[in-house]
Design a protein around this motif. Sequence first.
Motif, PDB file in Angstrom:
ATOM      1  N   ARG A 112       0.862  -1.186   0.000  1.00 16.65           N
ATOM      2  CA  ARG A 112       0.000   0.000   0.000  1.00 16.65           C
ATOM      3  C   ARG A 112       0.899   1.237   0.000  1.00 16.65           C
ATOM      4  NH1 ARG A 112      -3.238  -0.757   5.243  1.00 16.65           N
ATOM      5  NH2 ARG A 112      -1.216  -1.580   5.901  1.00 16.65           N
ATOM      6  N   THR A 113       0.977   1.863  -1.156  1.00 20.00           N
ATOM      7  CA  THR A 113       1.898   2.979  -1.334  1.00 20.00           C
ATOM      8  C   THR A 113       1.154   4.218  -1.822  1.00 20.00           C
ATOM      9  OG1 THR A 113       2.411   2.326  -3.600  1.00 20.00           O
ATOM     10  CG2 THR A 113       3.824   1.435  -1.857  1.00 20.00           C
ATOM     11  N   GLY A 114       1.766   5.371  -1.588  1.00 21.92           N
ATOM     12  CA  GLY A 114       1.221   6.626  -2.069  1.00 21.92           C
ATOM     13  C   GLY A 114       2.341   7.551  -2.489  1.00 21.92           C
ATOM     14  N   THR A 115       2.093   8.326  -3.539  1.00 23.32           N
ATOM     15  CA  THR A 115       3.074   9.283  -4.050  1.00 23.32           C
ATOM     16  C   THR A 115       2.371  10.597  -4.348  1.00 23.32           C
ATOM     17  OG1 THR A 115       4.374   7.518  -5.080  1.00 23.32           O
ATOM     18  CG2 THR A 115       4.762   9.760  -5.878  1.00 23.32           C
ATOM     19  N   ILE A 116       2.914  11.671  -3.808  1.00 21.89           N
ATOM     20  CA  ILE A 116       2.370  13.005  -4.035  1.00 21.89           C
ATOM     21  C   ILE A 116       3.493  13.933  -4.464  1.00 21.89           C
ATOM     22  CG2 ILE A 116       1.305  15.039  -2.949  1.00 21.89           C
ATOM     23  CD1 ILE A 116      -0.686  12.763  -3.273  1.00 21.89           C
ATOM     24  N   ILE A 145       7.172  19.985  -3.184  1.00 21.70           N
ATOM     25  CA  ILE A 145       7.273  18.819  -2.314  1.00 21.70           C
ATOM     26  C   ILE A 145       7.124  17.540  -3.118  1.00 21.70           C
ATOM     27  CG2 ILE A 145       6.259  17.608  -0.332  1.00 21.70           C
ATOM     28  CD1 ILE A 145       5.257  20.314   0.654  1.00 21.70           C
ATOM     29  N   ALA A 146       7.976  16.564  -2.819  1.00 16.58           N
ATOM     30  CA  ALA A 146       7.839  15.203  -3.341  1.00 16.58           C
ATOM     31  C   ALA A 146       7.821  14.260  -2.147  1.00 16.58           C
ATOM     32  CB  ALA A 146       8.996  14.856  -4.267  1.00 16.58           C
ATOM     33  N   VAL A 147       6.797  13.405  -2.086  1.00 15.41           N
ATOM     34  CA  VAL A 147       6.681  12.480  -0.962  1.00 15.41           C
ATOM     35  C   VAL A 147       6.229  11.119  -1.455  1.00 15.41           C
ATOM     36  CG1 VAL A 147       4.337  13.298  -0.409  1.00 15.41           C
ATOM     37  CG2 VAL A 147       5.641  12.095   1.324  1.00 15.41           C
TER      38      VAL A 147
END
Length: 197
Positions: A2-6, A15-17
């Motif tokens: 379960r991953t997320g990228t914003i 911002i990169a997260v």
Amino acid sequence: MRTGTINRKTSETEIAVEVNLDGTGAYEVSTGIGFLDHMVEQFSRHSLIDVKLKVSGDLHVDQHHTTEDSAIALGQAISQALGDKAGIGRYGTAYSPMDEALARVSLDISGRPWLVWKAGFSQPRLGEMDAELFEHWFQSIAQAIGITLHIELLYGQNNHHIIEGIYKGFARAMRQAVELDLRKGGAVPSTKGQLGG
């Protein structure tokens, strides 16, 4: 996984997260505010949520935008990784001692953002970070994830111990709440069949 990228870019911050809810607590954090880096690293390590967070902000103005936007982007990435929230524990509570300080953090991944903050500091800055911004960071991440979040300092004197205990408590409570409960059989943990709204 379960991953997320914003990736979030405004006139104030870029911002990169990336997050992995099923990680090991690995982190790469660079916000430009050393004390905030330390706290997000504590969150990652003790929640076991992998966090990559890189922020370039208008620190020549002040720390407000970097603090707020980092919490928003991190929260959005966690929300993305949670998806429909099927099978999660949903609730988490942790008592977090840090030497003479004791914090209690309780949360519900409800889709209904709310912050109750009952903590304070006896000095205006911790390291180079404005102490008043910690409450705002938690307000912003609660809003972005969609969690009801109660944070209480039960007692304590050392300001570093107080806020570090709070972040570690938040981490442990999040760890409980995002972990998958096999007995739920993949069901959303709500009698409504959905969380939020």
